[in-house]
Design an enzyme around this catalytic site. Structure first.
Site, mmCIF file in Angstrom:
data_model
loop_
_atom_site.group_PDB
_atom_site.id
_atom_site.type_symbol
_atom_site.label_atom_id
_atom_site.label_comp_id
_atom_site.label_asym_id
_atom_site.label_seq_id
_atom_site.Cartn_x
_atom_site.Cartn_y
_atom_site.Cartn_z
ATOM 1 N N ASN A 158 0.824 -1.198 0.000
ATOM 2 C CA ASN A 158 0.000 0.000 0.000
ATOM 3 C C ASN A 158 0.866 1.258 0.000
ATOM 4 O O ASN A 158 1.860 1.334 0.718
ATOM 5 C CB ASN A 158 -0.872 -0.010 1.263
ATOM 6 N N HIS A 194 -5.131 9.636 -1.690
ATOM 7 C CA HIS A 194 -5.353 10.866 -0.917
ATOM 8 C C HIS A 194 -5.086 12.041 -1.863
ATOM 9 O O HIS A 194 -3.937 12.427 -2.077
ATOM 10 C CB HIS A 194 -4.421 10.938 0.284
#
Length: 321
Positions: A158, A194
């Site tokens: 990730n 994000h």
């Protein structure tokens, strides 16, 4: 394909928040309680009380449980920094930690974020405790331990800023190739996503990069989606752009098909967003405002998901908001 949210237990005392979470989302990710500092606060002393509470709550409410995070350069216990490690000893500690935690939750976690954010923006390795002592061996060790502890769980790497072509995403591709060449189980790449309003990767860029990972033999997951404003309050034009940016991630995931396992937002209500404490003066990144009214982006996300259902996804319960 699931659509879910990260969350923290302390928020569940808010009845309105909890009702929305259980009604709207098909999966749950523990934002904190499975991280190393909480699960092994002293070397060899494991504490799964909060993690078990989260896992049991999610499964009782028939949510897909996405487990997070095993090895990260943040939120690990202080005892790791208080010792001088040999490579062999630190690798053994990493293996034992990952194996014990994944084994404890075996059969409950659909997936694990095994290694988190190991790369710099230019694609070089982050100079963390783990890298400085072991080189890249800690990554292989963590995945081997996780797969040994629960062979059925989906395991992924990730990171952020890997949603579009560039040196960092190329480094992730090389990591996947390296692990797979050694027959180490890695099932997916997690794209944190994000984003900043108006600066998000385009739908085409995201689809292209997702496909690049998929072509290496792994799946992808949008793991921590939010789209924040750098300047508040947002303008009408900014809200419209935020909707476009959210939809870009949803549509890219849908277009690459079932090799995109799912999408999670990193909490859904601005009252509990992580962003204001990390980026002063920024925020309004989520699908609900702090007063629990929906944002325009919510409507855009629902429209994108409904279009995905029409294209052939069978499980409306897990795909819808």
């Amino acid at each position: 394909m699931y659509f879910g949210t990260a969350t923290n237990q302390e928020q569940w005392s808010n009845k309105e928040y909890t009702e929305l979470m259980l009604e709207q989302f098909g999966s749950m990710t523990p934002a904190n309680v499975q991280k190393w500092m909480y699960t092994e606060p002293e070397q060899g002393v494991f504490n799964y009380t909060a993690g078990d509470e989260f896992a049991n709550y999610a499964l009782k409410n028939k949510k897909v449980l996405l487990c997070d995070t095993l090895v990260w350069h943040q939120q690990y216990p202080s005892w790791l920094d208080e010792k001088t490690w040999t490579k062999k000893d630190l690798l053994n500690v990493i293996y034992q930690h990952v194996y014990n935690e994944v084994k404890h939750f075996k059969g409950r976690c659909f997936s694990w974020n095994v290694v988190n954010e190991a790369l710099n923006e230019d694609g070089t390795w982050r100079q963390s405790l783990f890298y400085n002592v072991t080189g890249t061996d800690y990554i292989e060790t963590a995945f081997l331990a996780a797969s040994a502890a629960d062979p059925r769980a989906q395991l992924y790497y990730n990171d952020y800023n890997i949603e579009y072509p560039g040196p960092k995403s190329a480094a992730v591709e090389n990591m996947v190739k390296w692990l797979r060449s050694k027959h180490v189980k890695i099932d997916a790449v997690g794209l944190e996503s994000h984003f900043i309003v108006g600066q998000a990767a385009t739908e085409a860029q995201q689809q292209q990069q997702m496909q690049s990972y998929i072509d290496l033999g792994v799946q992808v997951v949008v793991s921590e989606l939010d789209v924040r404003f750098e300047t508040l309050p947002p303008t009408e034009a900014g809200l419209a752009q935020q909707t476009v940016d959210y939809q870009a991630s949803i549509n890219a995931c849908i277009k690459v098909g079932k090799q995109c396992m799912g999408i999670s937002v990193w909490d859904f209500d601005d009252e509990y967003s992580w962003i204001p404490s990390s980026f002063a003066g920024q925020g309004d990144a989520d699908l609900w405002y702090a007063n629990f009214t929906t944002t325009p982006a919510y409507t855009g996300v629902v429209s994108a998901l409904e279009a995905g259902i029409e294209k052939g996804y069978k499980s409306k319960e897990k795909l819808r908001l």
